[in-house]
Structures are given as structure tokens and as C-alpha cells.
Write a protein that holds these residues in place. Structure first.
Motif, PDB file in Angstrom:
ATOM      1  N   ILE A 211      -3.588   5.528  -0.897  1.00  0.00           N
ATOM      2  CA  ILE A 211      -3.930   6.105  -2.204  1.00  0.00           C
ATOM      3  C   ILE A 211      -3.520   5.205  -3.364  1.00  0.00           C
ATOM      4  N   GLY A 212      -2.914   4.054  -3.069  1.00  0.00           N
ATOM      5  CA  GLY A 212      -2.531   3.153  -4.141  1.00  0.00           C
ATOM      6  C   GLY A 212      -2.219   1.772  -3.603  1.00  0.00           C
ATOM      7  N   ALA A 213      -2.275   0.772  -4.486  1.00  0.00           N
ATOM      8  CA  ALA A 213      -1.995  -0.608  -4.107  1.00  0.00           C
ATOM      9  C   ALA A 213      -1.229  -1.279  -5.233  1.00  0.00           C
ATOM     10  N   ALA A 214      -0.331  -2.175  -4.875  1.00  0.00           N
ATOM     11  CA  ALA A 214       0.455  -2.930  -5.856  1.00  0.00           C
ATOM     12  C   ALA A 214       0.785  -4.283  -5.250  1.00  0.00           C
ATOM     13  N   ARG A 215       1.148  -5.231  -6.101  1.00  0.00           N
ATOM     14  CA  ARG A 215       1.538  -6.566  -5.654  1.00  0.00           C
ATOM     15  C   ARG A 215       2.934  -6.876  -6.175  1.00  0.00           C
ATOM     16  N   SER A 216       3.785  -7.391  -5.306  1.00  0.00           N
ATOM     17  CA  SER A 216       5.161  -7.669  -5.699  1.00  0.00           C
ATOM     18  C   SER A 216       5.224  -8.812  -6.697  1.00  0.00           C
TER      19      SER A 216
ATOM     20  N   GLN B 239       0.849  -1.196   0.000  1.00  0.00           N
ATOM     21  CA  GLN B 239       0.000   0.000   0.000  1.00  0.00           C
ATOM     22  C   GLN B 239       0.879   1.238   0.000  1.00  0.00           C
ATOM     23  N   LEU B 240       0.417   2.259  -0.720  1.00  0.00           N
ATOM     24  CA  LEU B 240       1.094   3.550  -0.753  1.00  0.00           C
ATOM     25  C   LEU B 240       0.295   4.522   0.108  1.00  0.00           C
ATOM     26  N   ILE B 241       0.952   5.110   1.118  1.00  0.00           N
ATOM     27  CA  ILE B 241       0.297   5.961   2.099  1.00  0.00           C
ATOM     28  C   ILE B 241       0.762   7.390   1.879  1.00  0.00           C
TER      29      ILE B 241
ATOM     30  N   ARG C 116       3.958   0.412   2.760  1.00  0.00           N
ATOM     31  CA  ARG C 116       3.805  -0.601   3.795  1.00  0.00           C
ATOM     32  C   ARG C 116       3.114  -1.822   3.204  1.00  0.00           C
ATOM     33  N   VAL C 117       3.190  -2.932   3.937  1.00  0.00           N
ATOM     34  CA  VAL C 117       2.511  -4.165   3.537  1.00  0.00           C
ATOM     35  C   VAL C 117       1.086  -4.116   4.093  1.00  0.00           C
TER      36      VAL C 117
END
Length: 803
Positions: free
Chosen positions: A726-731, A717-719, A750-751
Motif C-alpha cells: 500500500i506504499g513505497a519509499a526510498r531510504s 514497501q509497506l505491507i 520490507r525491501v
């Protein structure tokens, strides 16, 4: 795409692509340690696309007349996501308030139709009919009005209403009302003492705007201008059709509800291809009065009588002349509520007062309600109802006893009623077919009885919704032989074949005389974005008459026009024209074919916020071509040269998240500073929403385990600086992650809580990063995750250790 194959013969100096070949010009292909490098101009020609380099963001912008395979894949992913849309806490998002005004000129939806008909028995007849719907504000109240004319163009119906609604219950100070209305309003529904027919009057309530008064049955009513049709769905099951008549309203009465969540969708189809959708969720069993809360409803009206009567109401309607009602419900706990209702009705010339009490209780997956009423003349009535779900089967049962009682506001009667019903899916292979059956017995004191039974099967497969009803009815008399029972079957269907929308219905009398009754089939085809065709065939067995109609629809920017021609087997022919348009007072009464008065709308403006102050300043350019989304629906038109677009057809008083489809922006390095804004639409009043576009960049990095291996599958997660996600991504397989289109600012990564718990690692990664105009691509590098500190169990004689 497989049809775009390229064969480069570097040694021979040739290239083959599609069905062509050419010589390689010097410098077109260069060998490097990483492989061949090909000039973008050559690649663009071979693939048939445009390639524009964006050096500031180290990106290549691909431009194609047809959608690229990767774009189609993204669209499929979006459609799949809409099946289970992401949940947002709308209350936590920025809210766009629509202030009430002392006076706001009404938005107008207008439907005008005219036609010429020839029949041998009465010659030529000219019809002309108009329906006008208006919505605006006065004295900080919303108002709406509907005016219709008959076939001769003479006004015959006028409905007017002033109201104010607030889903948060902030009206009338300590009363915390959610809805206040005067004019042509609905009444309050009660099983024993009355229905909810609309009429002139007033009401005030703090009940939720979506709450339904009935136990397991409800009623849906709304405006339906001439030429419009309506379909009703419950949990995707097609339940019924309605066509516009002289009342200019659709009424779906006595609609059965199932235990649990009932997703109701009413789809309105206009004569020029308009499609409007009204969606509601009615929860039976869990939508009781909350514990400790009190709901009230106070109102009075004259059912079936408009505020301004232009014509005498039709005779024979079994409605009271007037009614006044006070209802109070209180939640004892999460599963129990009690209610009391006092009502006075003017039935013919008799004034009757009722007092009714109810108790409702949820027991597991079963909801039980019991109630009793007494009227001023001494009559009494009582009822008990049960509704629940056992496994995959829904059950319903009801018993009612009335003794010398004006049941449901009708004449005084003594009656016993019993009803039982079941809804269960029938499994055919892997397909589940919803099936319904119920039986209803009415036993009158004079010895007459009436028995009714209904069976329905609904099928939803591929792109079709089909339903069939079989109804049985028989009256038993006290003396002499009873007449035979009546059995009727009805079939309704709706679906698509390719780009053609089909709707049809058929009716059959099976007993006492087997005969075909009526059938109708219509097909609607959108030839292009602005041109449609409709064909309609119908047969009426009683009149031994068949008719056919062909309609051509043209949707212009400012209005929609439908031209139709019709012929029947009795020699009648007709031609007609139908115009539909709206007048927007906020744009100088500009014409628009979008509905503005009967639903909510937003007027969005998109601009480039150069100084990032959140305000559109002079000189900041407006953004053309941006697509605005409302919930899961995207605007049909992009923003114009003024950066503006109006999106209509929104459900009134239902919060909706408004955003920008960032893939529609001409510059991929732009992003809206505020990604989502929440609007609560009001009919006829467009909400003004502004989106400032600021520079954006990318944040990339990699998460690794101890030992340096990439950590795959972590949800990150992007904080932002305020602590919001405000954003999400997966490794990826190597731990790589990427956040794209990130507005300038300070962030941390953060995770997610669920991912950190599953991997047993610390959620906080201890990294901060900044994106700015000078550093539009922020590279974090590698981040090593930390395992959760845990206390190991200690055996006898061994100290505990911290891992």
C-alpha cells in the motif's frame, strides 16, 4: 522563491523582506542551541503565506495563494511520472460494479444551434438544427439513440441501438459473448468480401472489444454532432481531420496499421471548447487469437440503412442491400491462427453467397496472412499480405487476384491489385521524422489500369504536429492516349502557441494544372476557465471565396453557449448561437455541461468515516474540496458541499482506477481507507464510488548496514494486514525512510524484490508497526539489514562454508 529574501539583523533588532523593513518586536526571534526560532505569525507575514499548526500530527500547514516552489516541483515530478505511468494490476484492486437495471432513464446530451444568414442571391435564411444523444438501460440492456434535424428543424436522422458489452466475456452463458447488439450496428470487415458500414441489424461476438478485424488496415467510426471536429493520431502522428456533415458521424477509413503496437487517439473538439478523447491500442502481430482459443462473430445488417429511416438514403452509394456473416477464428499456437467466414450479400437484387478461409502466421517480426474465397456464382478471389518491421523500418506488401468476383461487395469484376509500402524515420540531426511511401497498382481484365502513389512526412516538434501528403494518380486506358496523371498535396497541422490552440489545413493541385485549392486556419484561446474565443479563416480557390468567423464561448455551470459572427468576400454575413448541455436523470434531469450520454462517468462521494466501518453512516460529515482522479486525469472541479463530484468523458468499457488526490484534502492527517477502486464505465450510467476518509499517520525509521552506517537508496514497501503493498519509499543518505498518510492499522516493512536482489540482502526486515489515533506517528528506529545466506565455493580439500 528568490523574490522572497529575508534579512534578519538580530543585533540591530530589524528585519528586511521584499521591499519593506520593520523593527523586531520582543520575542519575535529567540536564540536556542539549534539556532534561531522565529514566531510563525512573523514568518507568515514576511513570506506572505498562512501557517497553521496541527499539533496532533506535529505538522505545520502552509497556505499560499500562489503555488510554492516545492509544489511546482511536485507537479513536475507528476508530469514526468505520467510519461511512464506506474502499472497496476487492476484485477487485484477493489472493483466497483455497476448493476444493470430493468429501466434507467436516459442521460441526454443536447446540441442546439440556430443562425441567420444573408446572401445577395437568396436574401435572408434562418437555420435551426438540433442533435440529441441519449443513453440509458432497459431490460438489463444498454441502449443509445441519436436524433438530428436538418437546417429547417425537421428530424432527418434517427439511430437506435440496444446492446450489452462485457470485456470479461460473461454474456449468454456458454457462448461467453463479449458484445451483443441489435438496432443500428456495424458489420464485419473482410478484405475480399465486404466492409463494416453500419446499418440496421443484430450481432453477437466473443471477440475482445478492442480487437480489429482487418490485417494491416482498419476503420474508426463514431458519432460527431453538428459543429464538432475530429483528429486522428497514430503513435502521436497526426493522420487526418474530420468535420461533421449530414451523417453526424466521423469515419476514418482505410487507416494503415504498423507492425507492433499502434496507439490510436481520436480527439473530438466541440463548439464550446469541449475536448473528448478516444484512445485504443491495436497490436498487429501479437494480438492474434490466443493459442487454443476460438473467436466468433455472427451478425446481419443492412449497410447504410438506419433502423428508423426518416429520409431516403442518398443514391450512388456502392453498398449491398443486406448482409449476413458468420466468422470463426481459432488459435493453433501463439503465432498461428486460422479462420473461416461465410457471408451472404444482397447485391442489387442478386443473392450471393461467399466462403472465405484465411491463415495467419507470425514469423519473427513479420506477420503473413493468406486467404482465398469463392462465391456461389463461381467467382474466385485470393490474397496474400505481409507486414513487418526490419530494424526501425516498417514494411507492408499485398497482392490480390479476383476472377469474376463481387470484390468487397461491389459489382462483379476481374482484377489484379498490388500494393507495397514502407514507413521509415528520417533523421535530421537529433530529430526523427516519420516518413511513409506506398504504391498501389490496379490492373483490370479489360486492359485499363490505375496507378496510385502516396508519400507522407509527419513532424512532431515542441507543441506542433504537422503532416504533408503528396498523392499521385493516373488512369491508363486500353486504346488511345491515357490522360495525364494527377498530383495533389495536402498539409495538415495542429499545435499550440502559448495558450492558443491552432489547427490548419491546405490543399494544392500540382498536376496537370498547378493551382491552389483550399486553406483553413483556426485558433482557439481560453481566456479563462469559463470563457474562450475562436477565430477561423478559410479560402476556397474554386469559388474564389474567403470567409472569416469569430466565436465567443461561455461555459456556465449548467450549459455552454457559443455566439458566432461570420462574413465572406461574396457579401454573405451570418450570426449564430450554439447551446450544449446534458440532462442527468439521476439528479432530477438537472442540467450539466459535462457530457453524460456519449461516454462513461463516475459520481464520487467523499466523507469522513469516523468509525472506520467502510459505510457512510448518518452524522458522518461530507468532505468538500477533494479532487478525484481517474487514471492520470484529475477532475476539473473539487467535491461540493455535499462531498460529491461527477467526472465525465471516460472511455466506455475501459477499466479505470479511481482515487483521491490526497494533497487536496483540507486535513493532511486524513487518508482514504481504500486508495484505489476500479470502475468499468458504461455510457450514460454514472458509477457510484464512495471514499471514506479515516485518520492517518506516518511511519518512519532507518535502515542500516552492519557497522551502523545508513543504507542509502533501498526501495522499501509497506505491507498491510492482508499482504497488499500500500506504499513505497526510498531510504535517504542516512538510511532514513518515511511513509506518509498511512491509514490506521497494522503494517510491516520490507525491501522490494528488485532492490533486495541488487543489494544481496534479505527482503524481509522482521518489523511490524501499528498506526492508531493515539500513536499517529510510529517510529520504528533503526533496522539492520541481513545479507543473503550463500554457499561459498570450496576448493580441493577444503570444506564448503556458509557465509
Amino acid at each position: 522563491s528568490e523574490k522572497h529574501r529575508i534579512a534578519i539583523d538580530y543585533g540591530g533588532g530589524t528585519v528586511a523582506f521584499a521591499d519593506q523593513s520593520e523593527q523586531l518586536a520582543p520575542g519575535t526571534v529567540r536564540e536556542t542551541p539549534d539556532g534561531w526560532c522565529v514566531q510563525t505569525k512573523a514568518l507568515a507575514r514576511w513570506f506572505g503565506i498562512g501557517i497553521r499548526p496541527l499539533t496532533a500530527g506535529s505538522a505545520l500547514l502552509l497556505q499560499s495563494d500562489s503555488k510554492l516552489p516545492v509544489e511546482l516541483a511536485v507537479e513536475r515530478s507528476r508530469r514526468a511520472a505520467q510519461i511512464h505511468p506506474a502499472r497496476f494490476d487492476l484485477s487485484a484492486l477493489p472493483q466497483v460494479r455497476i448493476p444493470y437495471a430493468m429501466f434507467r432513464a436516459p442521460a441526454l446530451d443536447v446540441v442546439v444551434s440556430a443562425g441567420v444568414t444573408y446572401r445577395a442571391r437568396d436574401g435572408v435564411r434562418v437555420d435551426r438544427q438540433t442533435s440529441l444523444y441519449a443513453a440509458g438501460e432497459i431490460a438489463r440492456l444498454s441502449y443509445d439513440a441519436q436524433l438530428s434535424t436538418n437546417a429547417k428543424g425537421v428530424p432527418n436522422l434517427l439511430r437506435v441501438r440496444a446492446y450489452r458489452s462485457d470485456p470479461d466475456g460473461r454474456l449468454l452463458g456458454p457462448l461467453h459473448a463479449t458484445h451483443v447488439a441489435g438496432g443500428d450496428v456495424e458489420g464485419f470487415d473482410s478484405l475480399l468480401t465486404g466492409a463494416v458500414a453500419a446499418g440496421r441489424g443484430a450481432l453477437v461476438t466473443n471477440r475482445p472489444l478492442t480487437a480489429r478485424a482487418a490485417f494491416d488496415r482498419t476503420r474508426f467510426e463514431g458519432d460527431l454532432p453538428s459543429g464538432w471536429e475530429a483528429e486522428l493520431y497514430r503513435n502521436g502522428e497526426l493522420l487526418g481531420f474530420a468535420k461533421s456533415d449530414s451523417s453526424q458521424r466521423y469515419v476514418f477509413d482505410n487507416i494503415q496499421l504498423l507492425y507492433g503496437d499502434n496507439r490510436i487517439k481520436i480527439v473530438l473538439y466541440g463548439p464550446q471548447g469541449q475536448v473528448r478523447t478516444r484512445e485504443e491500442s491495436v497490436n498487429v502481430g501479437q494480438n492474434n487469437v490466443p493459442a487454443g482459443k476460438t473467436w466468433y462473430w455472427v451478425g446481419a445488417n443492412q449497410p447504410g440503412r438506419d433502423l428508423v429511416s426518416l429520409e431516403k438514403p442518398p443514391d450512388g452509394r456502392q453498398l449491398p442491400k443486406a448482409q449476413a456473416t458468420v466468422s470463426v477464428e481459432h488459435g493453433i499456437d501463439d503465432r498461428t491462427s486460422v479462420g473461416v467466414l461465410a457471408r451472404e450479400l444482397l447485391i442489387d437484387d442478386e443473392r450471393v453467397t461467399f466462403v472465405e478461409g484465411t491463415v495467419r502466421r507470425s514469423i519473427g517480426s513479420i506477420l503473413v496472412e493468406m486467404g482465398a474465397a469463392r462465391e456461389s456464382g463461381g467467382g474466385t478471389a485470393a490474397h496474400a499480405q505481409l507486414l513487418g518491421r526490419i530494424g526501425g523500418v516498417n514494411i507492408a506488401a499485398e497482392a490480390l487476384v479476383a476472377n469474376d468476383f463481387h470484390l468487397r461487395g461491389a459489382d462483379r469484376q476481374s482484377v489484379r491489385e498490388y500494393r507495397a509500402g514502407v514507413d521509415a524515420p528520417i533523421r535530421l540531426g537529433r530529430t526523427l521524422i516519420p516518413a511513409h511511401a506506398d504504391v498501389h497498382l490496379v490492373d483490370h481484365r479489360d486492359g485499363t489500369r490505375q496507378l496510385e502513389g502516396t508519400g507522407r512526412i509527419a513532424v512532431n516538434f515542441d507543441r506542433f504536429n504537422l503532416a504533408t501528403d503528396v498523392r499521385y494518380r493516373r488512369n491508363f486506358v486500353r486504346d488511345g492516349p491515357s490522360p495525364p496523371g494527377e498530383v495533389r498535396a495536402d498539409l495538415i497541422g495542429s499545435g499550440h502557441v502559448g495558450h492558443v490552440r491552432l489547427r490548419g489545413s491546405a490543399g494544392f493541385d500540382l498536376s496537370p494544372i498547378a493551382r491552389f485549392s483550399v486553406a483553413e486556419l483556426s485558433a482557439y484561446w481560453s481566456r479563462s476557465e469559463n470563457v474562450d474565443w475562436e477565430a477561423d479563416l478559410a479560402y476556397e480557390a474554386e469559388a474564389n471565396r474567403a470567409r472569416g468567423r469569430l466565436t465567443h464561448v461561455s461555459r456556465l455551470n449548467r450549459m455552454a453557449i457559443a455566439l458566432s459572427a461570420e462574413a465572406a468576400t461574396d457579401g454573405a454575413v451570418a450570426v449564430g448561437v450554439n447551446l450544449s448541455f446534458s440532462l442527468d436523470p439521476t439528479r432530477g434531469l438537472a442540467l450539466s455541461r459535462r457530457p453524460l450520454a456519449q461516454s462513461g462517468s463516475i459520481h464520487a462521494t467523499v466523507y469522513r468515516d469516523f468509525n472506520d466501518n467502510g459505510v457512510r453512516d448518518p452524522g458522518e460529515p461530507l468532505e468538500k474540496g477533494a479532487l478525484v482522479t481517474t487514471g492520470s486525469v484529475q477532475s476539473l472541479q473539487p467535491t461540493d458541499a455535499k462531498g460529491a463530484v461527477t467526472v465525465g468523458g471516460l472511455t466506455a468499457f475501459n477499466p479505470v482506477a479511481v482515487s483521491i488526490d490526497q494533497t487536496s484534502l483540507s486535513d493532511p492527517m486524513l487518508t482514504p481507507r481504500t486508495a484505489l477502486q476500479v470502475v468499468v464505465p458504461r455510457p450514460g450510467v454514472p458509477a457510484e464510488v464512495e471514499f471514506g476518509l479515516v485518520g492517518g499517520g506516518d511511519i518512519e525509521g532507518a535502515v542500516i548496514k552492519s557497522g551502523g552506517l545508513g543504507f542509502e537508496g533501498l526501495d522499501l514497501q509497506l505491507i498491510d494486514a492482508t499482504g497488499k503493498v500500500i506504499g513505497a519509499a526510498r531510504s535517504d543518505f542516512d538510511g532514513f525512510f518515511l511513509f506518509e498518510r498511512v491509514a490506521y492499522g497494522q503494517y510491516r516493512v520490507r525491501v522490494s524484490e528488485a532492490s533486495a536482489s541488487a543489494a544481496r540482502i534479505e527482503a524481509e526486515l522482521g518489523t511490524t508497526v501499528a498506526v492508531s489515533a493515539t500513536h499517529s506517528v510510529a517510529r520504528i528506529g533503526t533496522i539492520q539489514v541481513r545479507p543473503i545466506a550463500a554457499v561459498a565455493s570450496a576448493g580441493p580439500g577444503r570444506p564448503s562454508a556458509l557465509k
